[in-house]
Design a protein around this motif. Structure first.
Motif, short mmCIF file in Angstrom:
data_model
loop_
_atom_site.label_atom_id
_atom_site.label_comp_id
_atom_site.label_asym_id
_atom_site.label_seq_id
_atom_site.Cartn_x
_atom_site.Cartn_y
_atom_site.Cartn_z
N PRO A 25 -3.89 1.75 -15.59
CA PRO A 25 -3.98 0.85 -17.06
C PRO A 25 -5.65 0.66 -17.02
O PRO A 25 -6.38 0.26 -16.02
N PHE A 45 2.84 -1.33 -18.85
CA PHE A 45 2.56 -2.46 -17.63
C PHE A 45 2.79 -3.68 -17.98
O PHE A 45 3.46 -4.68 -17.47
N THR A 95 3.97 -10.52 -18.46
CA THR A 95 4.42 -9.40 -19.43
C THR A 95 4.95 -10.05 -20.69
O THR A 95 5.04 -11.29 -20.87
N ARG A 101 3.72 -10.87 -12.89
CA ARG A 101 3.49 -9.30 -11.88
C ARG A 101 2.05 -9.89 -11.31
O ARG A 101 1.10 -10.06 -11.85
N VAL A 103 -1.25 -8.67 -9.52
CA VAL A 103 -1.97 -7.31 -9.72
C VAL A 103 -3.46 -7.50 -9.04
O VAL A 103 -3.85 -8.54 -8.86
N ALA A 121 -3.62 -2.88 -11.43
CA ALA A 121 -2.63 -2.11 -10.73
C ALA A 121 -1.78 -3.25 -9.98
O ALA A 121 -2.05 -4.22 -9.83
N ALA A 122 -0.48 -2.79 -9.86
CA ALA A 122 0.55 -3.86 -9.44
C ALA A 122 0.05 -4.05 -8.02
O ALA A 122 -0.42 -2.99 -7.40
#
Length: 247
Positions: A25, A45, A95, A101, A103, A121-122
């Motif tokens: 991302p 994402f 989201t 989420r 990150v 990124a996650a």
């Protein structure tokens, strides 16, 4: 980058395709804190449909409009939009549907510009700086719809005096389709157009009660012309706008 491109002439379209299709991302924020670029990996994402154009949106609100516990996250406290040098950290992104989420992200100012490149990124586990904060429970569908409805009503209250503001504008602001916006309002027994009209009429009535002219109340409340304003006012309140000004 030089090693990659030496002897390999690549045009802007090629590089744009590489950027769009990159699995990481990538997100560019301009000097005003708005999204200048978001590739497909970033869009997905955050729960948006592939191909959704997020350019021009407020980066902070699109990434994490609230904290994991639901409390407000003021823009001035966000380290991402104010990054002036390379920086990395971990926290929570939110989201489109309201899911939280964890990150890991990093920022890097883009040389020769006032823009900042963000990649993320996650992350498994609890992000740095979020110790002791339990992950926000996943919203039910009803809770998500209720939250979105409340957000859209706030948007209407803030922008209803703009005569160009309409259902499609509201949908674009919320990053939802017009059909989704209409469905959320329908579940509440109304429509976005009706809610916009109601807020405009109530605003107009306040102006009239303060002694303003009908013409001024009309145009200051987002109506295009006096005739349509008078009809809508009479239908909503049961009497003409001029009667509101009568002692």
């Amino acid at each position: 980058m030089d090693a990659l491109t030496d002897g390999m002439p690549h045009d802007a379209a090629f590089l744009s395709t590489v950027l769009r299709d990159a699995p990481l991302p990538l997100w560019v924020i301009d000097e005003h804190g708005r999204v200048e670029l978001a590739n497909d990996a970033a869009v997905r994402f955050l729960g948006h449909r592939p191909g959704t154009d997020l350019r021009g949106g407020k980066s902070h609100d699109l990434l994490h409009r609230h904290r994991p516990d639901g409390t407000p996250y003021p823009t001035h406290e966000c380290p991402i939009v104010h990054a002036k040098q390379p920086f990395a950290a971990s926290e929570w992104f939110v989201t489109q549907a309201g899911d939280v989420r964890p990150v890991r992200w990093s920022t890097r100012p883009l040389a020769g510009t006032d823009s900042v490149l963000l990649s993320f990124a996650a992350l498994s586990g609890t992000p740095d700086g979020a110790a002791g904060l339990a992950p926000a429970p996943r919203e039910t569908r009803a809770q998500t719809r209720a939250r979105l409805l409340a957000e859209m009503k706030r948007s209407i209250a803030a922008r209803m005096t703009d005569p160009m503001f309409c259902t499609s504008t509201l949908a674009a602001d919320t990053h939802l389709s017009v059909r989704s916006v209409q469905a959320i309002f329908a579940e509440a027994g109304t429509s976005p157009a009706a809610e916009i009209r109601r807020r405009r009429l109530e605003h107009a009535r306040v102006l009239l009660e303060q002694g303003e002219s009908v013409q001024w109340a009309c145009h200051s409340s987002g109506f295009h012309d006096a005739d349509s304003f008078a009809r809508a006012y009479r239908q909503h309140f049961g009497f003409a706008p001029s009667r509101t000004r009568e002692p």
